[in-house]
Design a protein around this motif. Structure first.
Motif, PDB file in Angstrom:
ATOM      1  N   LEU A 245       0.842  -1.315   0.217  1.00  0.00           N
ATOM      2  CA  LEU A 245      -0.118  -0.006  -0.055  1.00  0.00           C
ATOM      3  C   LEU A 245       0.686   1.350  -0.012  1.00  0.00           C
ATOM      4  O   LEU A 245       0.482   2.269  -0.594  1.00  0.00           O
ATOM      5  CB  LEU A 245      -0.901   0.016   1.258  1.00  0.00           C
ATOM      6  CG  LEU A 245      -2.031  -1.049   1.187  1.00  0.00           C
ATOM      7  CD1 LEU A 245      -2.789  -1.022   2.415  1.00  0.00           C
ATOM      8  CD2 LEU A 245      -2.853  -0.999   0.043  1.00  0.00           C
ATOM      9  N   PRO A 246       1.946   1.257   0.628  1.00  0.00           N
ATOM     10  CA  PRO A 246       2.954   2.546   0.532  1.00  0.00           C
ATOM     11  C   PRO A 246       3.603   2.693  -0.761  1.00  0.00           C
ATOM     12  O   PRO A 246       4.049   3.671  -0.795  1.00  0.00           O
ATOM     13  CB  PRO A 246       3.926   2.308   1.812  1.00  0.00           C
ATOM     14  CG  PRO A 246       3.384   1.232   2.479  1.00  0.00           C
ATOM     15  CD  PRO A 246       2.748   0.420   1.604  1.00  0.00           C
ATOM     16  N   THR A 247       3.425   1.776  -1.655  1.00  0.00           N
ATOM     17  CA  THR A 247       4.206   1.899  -2.965  1.00  0.00           C
ATOM     18  C   THR A 247       3.503   2.993  -3.807  1.00  0.00           C
ATOM     19  O   THR A 247       2.235   3.366  -3.390  1.00  0.00           O
ATOM     20  CB  THR A 247       4.173   0.657  -3.785  1.00  0.00           C
ATOM     21  OG1 THR A 247       2.876   0.009  -3.846  1.00  0.00           O
ATOM     22  CG2 THR A 247       5.195  -0.495  -2.978  1.00  0.00           C
ATOM     23  N   LYS A 248       3.899   3.365  -4.684  1.00  0.00           N
ATOM     24  CA  LYS A 248       3.615   4.297  -5.696  1.00  0.00           C
ATOM     25  C   LYS A 248       2.936   3.908  -7.177  1.00  0.00           C
ATOM     26  O   LYS A 248       3.468   3.043  -7.694  1.00  0.00           O
ATOM     27  CB  LYS A 248       4.220   5.647  -5.774  1.00  0.00           C
ATOM     28  CG  LYS A 248       4.522   6.526  -4.291  1.00  0.00           C
ATOM     29  CD  LYS A 248       5.121   7.922  -4.495  1.00  0.00           C
ATOM     30  CE  LYS A 248       5.122   8.389  -3.236  1.00  0.00           C
ATOM     31  NZ  LYS A 248       5.957   9.794  -3.292  1.00  0.00           N
ATOM     32  N   ILE A 249       1.961   4.750  -7.547  1.00  0.00           N
ATOM     33  CA  ILE A 249       1.603   4.389  -8.913  1.00  0.00           C
ATOM     34  C   ILE A 249       0.949   5.713  -9.766  1.00  0.00           C
ATOM     35  O   ILE A 249       0.438   6.627  -9.006  1.00  0.00           O
ATOM     36  CB  ILE A 249       0.149   3.448  -8.913  1.00  0.00           C
ATOM     37  CG1 ILE A 249      -0.294   2.760  -9.921  1.00  0.00           C
ATOM     38  CG2 ILE A 249      -0.843   4.160  -8.038  1.00  0.00           C
ATOM     39  CD1 ILE A 249      -1.214   1.692  -9.558  1.00  0.00           C
ATOM     40  N   PHE A 328      -8.464 -11.515 -20.059  1.00  0.00           N
ATOM     41  CA  PHE A 328      -7.727 -10.275 -20.253  1.00  0.00           C
ATOM     42  C   PHE A 328      -7.149  -9.745 -19.207  1.00  0.00           C
ATOM     43  O   PHE A 328      -7.910  -9.608 -18.068  1.00  0.00           O
ATOM     44  CB  PHE A 328      -8.338  -9.117 -21.377  1.00  0.00           C
ATOM     45  CG  PHE A 328      -7.350  -8.243 -21.592  1.00  0.00           C
ATOM     46  CD1 PHE A 328      -7.081  -8.116 -22.803  1.00  0.00           C
ATOM     47  CD2 PHE A 328      -7.643  -6.962 -20.973  1.00  0.00           C
ATOM     48  CE1 PHE A 328      -6.163  -6.965 -23.265  1.00  0.00           C
ATOM     49  CE2 PHE A 328      -6.679  -5.879 -21.188  1.00  0.00           C
ATOM     50  CZ  PHE A 328      -6.301  -5.865 -22.603  1.00  0.00           C
ATOM     51  N   SER A 329      -5.623  -9.667 -19.211  1.00  0.00           N
ATOM     52  CA  SER A 329      -5.124  -9.089 -18.029  1.00  0.00           C
ATOM     53  C   SER A 329      -3.810  -8.035 -18.308  1.00  0.00           C
ATOM     54  O   SER A 329      -3.226  -8.331 -19.533  1.00  0.00           O
ATOM     55  CB  SER A 329      -4.463 -10.240 -17.104  1.00  0.00           C
ATOM     56  OG  SER A 329      -3.304 -10.936 -17.762  1.00  0.00           O
ATOM     57  N   VAL A 330      -3.823  -7.161 -17.347  1.00  0.00           N
ATOM     58  CA  VAL A 330      -2.817  -6.046 -17.376  1.00  0.00           C
ATOM     59  C   VAL A 330      -1.857  -6.089 -16.213  1.00  0.00           C
ATOM     60  O   VAL A 330      -2.583  -6.169 -15.203  1.00  0.00           O
ATOM     61  CB  VAL A 330      -3.315  -4.744 -17.661  1.00  0.00           C
ATOM     62  CG1 VAL A 330      -2.345  -3.837 -17.807  1.00  0.00           C
ATOM     63  CG2 VAL A 330      -4.032  -4.671 -19.073  1.00  0.00           C
ATOM     64  N   LYS A 331      -0.704  -6.301 -16.376  1.00  0.00           N
ATOM     65  CA  LYS A 331       0.342  -6.234 -15.355  1.00  0.00           C
ATOM     66  C   LYS A 331       1.159  -5.077 -15.046  1.00  0.00           C
ATOM     67  O   LYS A 331       1.788  -4.691 -15.857  1.00  0.00           O
ATOM     68  CB  LYS A 331       1.220  -7.548 -15.482  1.00  0.00           C
ATOM     69  CG  LYS A 331       0.425  -8.702 -15.245  1.00  0.00           C
ATOM     70  CD  LYS A 331       1.439  -9.824 -15.424  1.00  0.00           C
ATOM     71  CE  LYS A 331       0.871 -11.192 -15.329  1.00  0.00           C
ATOM     72  NZ  LYS A 331       1.882 -12.363 -15.252  1.00  0.00           N
ATOM     73  N   LEU A 332       0.846  -4.255 -13.864  1.00  0.00           N
ATOM     74  CA  LEU A 332       1.585  -3.048 -13.639  1.00  0.00           C
ATOM     75  C   LEU A 332       2.711  -3.353 -12.683  1.00  0.00           C
ATOM     76  O   LEU A 332       2.559  -3.806 -11.700  1.00  0.00           O
ATOM     77  CB  LEU A 332       0.621  -2.123 -12.883  1.00  0.00           C
ATOM     78  CG  LEU A 332      -0.911  -1.544 -13.853  1.00  0.00           C
ATOM     79  CD1 LEU A 332      -1.523  -0.561 -13.059  1.00  0.00           C
ATOM     80  CD2 LEU A 332      -0.496  -1.152 -14.967  1.00  0.00           C
ATOM     81  N   PRO A 333       3.892  -3.156 -13.021  1.00  0.00           N
ATOM     82  CA  PRO A 333       5.168  -3.436 -12.061  1.00  0.00           C
ATOM     83  C   PRO A 333       4.989  -2.339 -10.710  1.00  0.00           C
ATOM     84  O   PRO A 333       4.612  -1.637 -10.864  1.00  0.00           O
ATOM     85  CB  PRO A 333       6.234  -2.783 -12.826  1.00  0.00           C
ATOM     86  CG  PRO A 333       5.757  -2.818 -14.200  1.00  0.00           C
ATOM     87  CD  PRO A 333       4.309  -2.515 -14.268  1.00  0.00           C
ATOM     88  N   ILE A 334       5.288  -3.291  -9.683  1.00  0.00           N
ATOM     89  CA  ILE A 334       5.178  -2.611  -8.342  1.00  0.00           C
ATOM     90  C   ILE A 334       6.571  -1.802  -8.201  1.00  0.00           C
ATOM     91  O   ILE A 334       7.471  -2.375  -8.281  1.00  0.00           O
ATOM     92  CB  ILE A 334       5.076  -3.710  -7.324  1.00  0.00           C
ATOM     93  CG1 ILE A 334       3.727  -4.390  -7.462  1.00  0.00           C
ATOM     94  CG2 ILE A 334       5.097  -3.016  -5.905  1.00  0.00           C
ATOM     95  CD1 ILE A 334       3.736  -5.647  -6.299  1.00  0.00           C
ATOM     96  N   ILE A 335       6.315  -0.681  -8.066  1.00  0.00           N
ATOM     97  CA  ILE A 335       7.417   0.445  -7.842  1.00  0.00           C
ATOM     98  C   ILE A 335       7.874   0.648  -6.397  1.00  0.00           C
ATOM     99  O   ILE A 335       7.188   1.109  -5.559  1.00  0.00           O
ATOM    100  CB  ILE A 335       7.028   1.603  -8.446  1.00  0.00           C
ATOM    101  CG1 ILE A 335       6.633   1.441  -9.839  1.00  0.00           C
ATOM    102  CG2 ILE A 335       8.443   2.576  -8.362  1.00  0.00           C
ATOM    103  CD1 ILE A 335       7.480   0.830 -11.017  1.00  0.00           C
ATOM    104  N   LYS A 336       8.919  -0.032  -5.950  1.00  0.00           N
ATOM    105  CA  LYS A 336       9.464   0.008  -4.593  1.00  0.00           C
ATOM    106  C   LYS A 336      10.391   0.994  -4.733  1.00  0.00           C
ATOM    107  O   LYS A 336      11.510   1.011  -5.115  1.00  0.00           O
ATOM    108  CB  LYS A 336      10.146  -1.400  -4.046  1.00  0.00           C
ATOM    109  CG  LYS A 336       8.986  -2.376  -4.304  1.00  0.00           C
ATOM    110  CD  LYS A 336       9.364  -3.836  -3.901  1.00  0.00           C
ATOM    111  CE  LYS A 336       8.373  -4.997  -3.801  1.00  0.00           C
ATOM    112  NZ  LYS A 336       9.183  -6.221  -3.554  1.00  0.00           N
TER     113      LYS A 336
END
Length: 337
Positions: A245-249, A328-336
């Motif tokens: 949850l503290p990661t950004k998007i 159908f799926s989309v994967k968003l990289p988790i930015i740590k």
């Protein structure tokens, strides 16, 4: 490095070679004319200046760990100096084998090993800084272009959202009035969630990044509105670990994917549209059952392309789009951070 910088580097190399490796002419040398000058230029300028430039250009493509970077640079300068020294000796030996005229042979002082190595070290050092400077200039230009591209992408997103928004002051005044004149709890809740959605869009849409926790809170308000419209035709399940949850998007990323899923697929009581939002160790995944609408509607793909560009520019990473006959799926990289 681009072609224009390579050409510039070669020109600078020739100039440096002529400047730091002067040709000493005697009265007898003058009778040899341009051929003597060309011979010495080939032996020293080309083999030393150009070769050092090309070698530094090749080696500077990779960099070791930051704490060893200075040692690496010094070793590169020394190694390349030795290479051009040996190459110059070989070229001179070949030249002297075919040219017997004393006017074209190497002067005795040029055979001094200390002088030869010192010259090669000087050439290698100067060429290292030439290549380093040209690469800095190219990197600076590349970053400016990326920033301009990101600004254009952000501007397009802002314009797109502005076209779909009403005047915010009028909108919020209208929502407040509607909430005040009704006694229906469901209507009050609906109006409150609409206000939350537009408030989030107005405040966060100008930002490049938001906390995933804030984005999910916004998504809950957005889904309340959507579920009110579609009811049991939609089956949406969100399972996101608290640890990320503290990661950004990028703002509105999840909303865009949810909207795309709803817009391009059939959602009915007989065939509910299933949408899952969850994460694994590396990605946030938004997947939906594939129930394409049987219409002539053609998607331009602007939304996904915009999201892809934002991830590339902000994080140097790509989103992953997968599709089979059912999902159908989309994967968003988790930015740590």
């Amino acid at each position: 490095m681009s072609k224009q910088y390579r050409i510039l580097g070669v020109i600078i190399s020739l100039a440096i070679g002529l400047a730091i490796l002067p040709i000493k002419l005697t009265s007898e040398d003058l009778h040899s004319g341009n051929l003597f000058l060309a011979a010495r230029t080939i032996r020293y300028t080309f083999t030393a200046g150009i070769l050092a430039f090309l070698l530094h250009l090749y080696l500077n493509r990779t960099i070791f760990a930051a704490r060893w970077i200075m040692v690496e640079y010094i070793l590169r300068i020394i190694v390349i100096a030795l290479i051009i020294c040996l190459t110059s000796i070989v070229v001179d030996a070949i030249f002297n084998k075919f040219v017997k005229e004393s006017s074209f042979t190497i002067a005795k002082e040029d055979l001094n090993w200390y002088l030869v190595i010192l010259r090669c070290l000087l050439v290698s050092t100067v060429q290292f800084f030439v290549v380093f400077y040209l690469q800095l200039v190219e990197e600076s230009q590349r970053r400016r272009l990326e920033i301009e591209k990101l600004n254009r992408s952000q501007l397009e997103a802002n314009l797109s959202n502005l076209k779909e928004q009403m005047n915010p002051h009028f909108l919020f005044n209208t929502l407040n009035t509607l909430s005040a004149i009704t006694n229906d709890v469901k209507v009050k809740d609906y109006v409150s969630e609409i206000a939350n959605v537009y408030r989030y869009m107005l405040i966060h849409n100008k930002l490049n990044l938001v906390l995933l926790e804030s984005e999910l809170s916004f998504i809950n308000s957005y889904l309340y509105i959507i579920k009110t419209r579609f009811g049991n035709s939609l089956n949406i399940n969100i399972r996101i670990d608290e640890s990320i949850l503290p990661t950004k998007i990028p703002p509105l990323s999840l909303q865009l994917l949810l909207e795309n899923a709803i817009k391009h697929n059939v959602a009915s009581l007989d065939s509910p549209l299933a949408i899952d939002v969850y994460n694994d160790s590396e990605n946030i995944i938004v997947s939906n059952s594939l129930l394409p609408k049987k219409t002539n509607y053609h998607s331009t793909g602007v939304g996904l392309n915009n999201l892809l560009n934002r991830y590339q520019l902000l994080f140097k990473q790509d989103i992953i789009i997968e599709q089979n006959t059912a999902v159908f799926s989309v994967k968003l990289p988790i930015i740590k951070s």
